[in-house]
Design a protein around this motif. Structure first.
Motif, PDB file in Angstrom:
ATOM      1  N   ARG A 152      28.083 -15.344  24.792  1.00  0.00           N
ATOM      2  CA  ARG A 152      26.878 -15.921  24.219  1.00  0.00           C
ATOM      3  C   ARG A 152      26.672 -15.437  22.789  1.00  0.00           C
ATOM      4  NH1 ARG A 152      23.578 -14.354  29.605  1.00  0.00           N
ATOM      5  NH2 ARG A 152      24.311 -12.334  28.896  1.00  0.00           N
ATOM      6  N   LEU A 153      25.965 -16.247  22.045  1.00  0.00           N
ATOM      7  CA  LEU A 153      25.578 -15.889  20.688  1.00  0.00           C
ATOM      8  C   LEU A 153      24.273 -15.098  20.711  1.00  0.00           C
ATOM      9  CD1 LEU A 153      26.083 -19.439  19.167  1.00  0.00           C
ATOM     10  CD2 LEU A 153      27.487 -17.471  18.548  1.00  0.00           C
ATOM     11  N   SER A 154      23.992 -14.404  19.634  1.00  0.00           N
ATOM     12  CA  SER A 154      22.652 -13.859  19.472  1.00  0.00           C
ATOM     13  C   SER A 154      21.757 -15.010  19.031  1.00  0.00           C
ATOM     14  CB  SER A 154      22.634 -12.751  18.424  1.00  0.00           C
ATOM     15  OG  SER A 154      22.863 -13.291  17.122  1.00  0.00           O
ATOM     16  N   SER A 155      20.458 -14.839  19.165  1.00  0.00           N
ATOM     17  CA  SER A 155      19.527 -15.882  18.728  1.00  0.00           C
ATOM     18  C   SER A 155      19.730 -16.197  17.254  1.00  0.00           C
ATOM     19  CB  SER A 155      18.080 -15.433  18.968  1.00  0.00           C
ATOM     20  OG  SER A 155      17.848 -15.204  20.334  1.00  0.00           O
ATOM     21  N   GLN A 156      19.882 -15.149  16.444  1.00  0.00           N
ATOM     22  CA  GLN A 156      20.061 -15.355  15.015  1.00  0.00           C
ATOM     23  C   GLN A 156      21.331 -16.129  14.713  1.00  0.00           C
ATOM     24  OE1 GLN A 156      17.996 -14.055  11.886  1.00  0.00           O
ATOM     25  NE2 GLN A 156      18.985 -16.047  11.889  1.00  0.00           N
ATOM     26  N   GLU A 157      22.429 -15.792  15.427  1.00  0.00           N
ATOM     27  CA  GLU A 157      23.702 -16.483  15.201  1.00  0.00           C
ATOM     28  C   GLU A 157      23.588 -17.962  15.537  1.00  0.00           C
ATOM     29  OE1 GLU A 157      27.127 -13.112  16.052  1.00  0.00           O
ATOM     30  OE2 GLU A 157      26.059 -14.002  17.745  1.00  0.00           O
ATOM     31  N   ILE A 179      23.344 -23.512  13.570  1.00  0.00           N
ATOM     32  CA  ILE A 179      22.791 -24.868  13.573  1.00  0.00           C
ATOM     33  C   ILE A 179      22.258 -25.246  12.196  1.00  0.00           C
ATOM     34  CG2 ILE A 179      20.925 -26.301  14.494  1.00  0.00           C
ATOM     35  CD1 ILE A 179      21.308 -24.722  17.159  1.00  0.00           C
ATOM     36  N   SER A 180      21.495 -24.359  11.590  1.00  0.00           N
ATOM     37  CA  SER A 180      20.921 -24.671  10.274  1.00  0.00           C
ATOM     38  C   SER A 180      22.005 -24.781   9.211  1.00  0.00           C
ATOM     39  CB  SER A 180      19.902 -23.600   9.869  1.00  0.00           C
ATOM     40  OG  SER A 180      20.528 -22.337   9.699  1.00  0.00           O
ATOM     41  N   GLY A 181      23.102 -24.041   9.395  1.00  0.00           N
ATOM     42  CA  GLY A 181      24.188 -24.064   8.419  1.00  0.00           C
ATOM     43  C   GLY A 181      24.903 -25.392   8.334  1.00  0.00           C
ATOM     44  N   ILE A 182      24.754 -26.222   9.353  1.00  0.00           N
ATOM     45  CA  ILE A 182      25.381 -27.552   9.326  1.00  0.00           C
ATOM     46  C   ILE A 182      24.291 -28.628   9.302  1.00  0.00           C
ATOM     47  CG2 ILE A 182      27.604 -26.931  10.327  1.00  0.00           C
ATOM     48  CD1 ILE A 182      26.498 -27.747  13.063  1.00  0.00           C
ATOM     49  N   ASP A 207      13.111 -24.105  14.805  1.00  0.00           N
ATOM     50  CA  ASP A 207      12.351 -25.261  14.313  1.00  0.00           C
ATOM     51  C   ASP A 207      11.444 -25.900  15.350  1.00  0.00           C
ATOM     52  OD1 ASP A 207      13.558 -25.468  11.597  1.00  0.00           O
ATOM     53  OD2 ASP A 207      15.387 -25.828  12.745  1.00  0.00           O
ATOM     54  N   GLY A 208      11.759 -25.742  16.639  1.00  0.00           N
ATOM     55  CA  GLY A 208      10.984 -26.459  17.631  1.00  0.00           C
ATOM     56  C   GLY A 208      11.067 -25.863  19.018  1.00  0.00           C
TER      57      GLY A 208
END
Length: 248
Positions: A174-179, A184-187, A215-216
């Motif tokens: 799993r990823l961290s929340s920040q990762e 997602i925001s990076g793309i 974001d939501g």
């Protein structure tokens, strides 16, 4: 003004859904939905065909994905983050998804090993045939257990063997929340916490995720009770988060 209905949390046969992307779009059209998002686990391979079918049938298809994230609370197994309007053609993003799908396959083998130690033997090839080309997960194992008569229904497989803390359970990569949010925001995507009732159901967690760039929040979900909808909706309003909904 006519109300438009949408479903922004759907899985296809590219993860643990029952229908192909094209079939999903067709069902959406018949159900009168204006827009949908196919949010397969660690997989966007169904996006091109879904978009094509959507253009033909007049259903907007939002490119999406669902990522598994480390829990923010000891009470949660994990958190799921949905990504919308992602640039699914981005190669670095696809490389990351391929890495997670490989980890899913390795996890599946470990689950089968645990089941074998319990006297339940399943042919790995049978499992991967059920999973098809998509991301293999516990749901596929549960379906094989049901089909082979080891359990009577899918949920029983989770209750007895596959759920967190059960004898065949194996944690996933799993990823961290920040990762996840940064990925997602990076793309160019929008990040939304999925079904917070199952992970992230505290105000403090939502506040932290918001500080990381969330974001939501998925306020409308089949298993959210009216009081859950009210609570999550109030948090969305408090923290300035988008409100989404989906059937999963």
């Amino acid at each position: 003004m006519k109300n438009l209905h949408i479903d922004l949390h759907i899985h296809s046969t590219f993860s643990d859904g029952n229908f192909t992307p094209e079939e999903i779009v067709n069902h959406a059209k018949n159900a009168g939905l204006a827009a949908i998002s196919i949010t397969d686990h660690d997989n966007t391979d169904g996006t091109p065909s879904a978009i094509t079918a959507g253009k033909e049938l007049g259903v907007e298809v939002v490119p999406g994905v669902e990522l598994s994230v480390e829990p923010e609370s000891p009470q949660d197994e994990e958190i799921h983050i949905l990504g919308y309007y992602v640039d699914w053609k981005d190669e670095s993003f696809q490389q990351k998804l391929r890495h997670f799908r490989k980890a899913r396959r390795e996890r599946a083998h470990h689950i089968l090993e645990n089941l074998a130690r319990l006297g339940i033997k399943i042919d790995p090839q049978q499992l991967f045939e059920v999973a098809g080309k998509g991301s293999v997960g516990r749901m596929h194992v549960a379906k094989v257990l049901r089909d082979e008569g080891f359990v009577n229904y899918v949920q029983e497989a989770f209750d007895l063997y596959l759920a967190y803390g059960k004898p065949a359970y194996v944690p996933k990569l799993r990823l961290s929340s920040q990762e996840a949010i940064t990925l997602i925001s990076g793309i160019g995507g929008i990040s939304v916490i999925a079904h917070p009732i199952y992970g992230g159901s505290s105000r403090e967690i939502i506040q932290k995720l918001k500080s990381l760039g969330l974001d939501g929040i998925e306020v409308y979900y089949p298993n959210h009770k009216p009081e859950d909808v009210k609570k999550f909706g109030s948090w969305a309003n408090e923290f300035g988060l988008l409100v989404t909904g989906g059937s999963d």
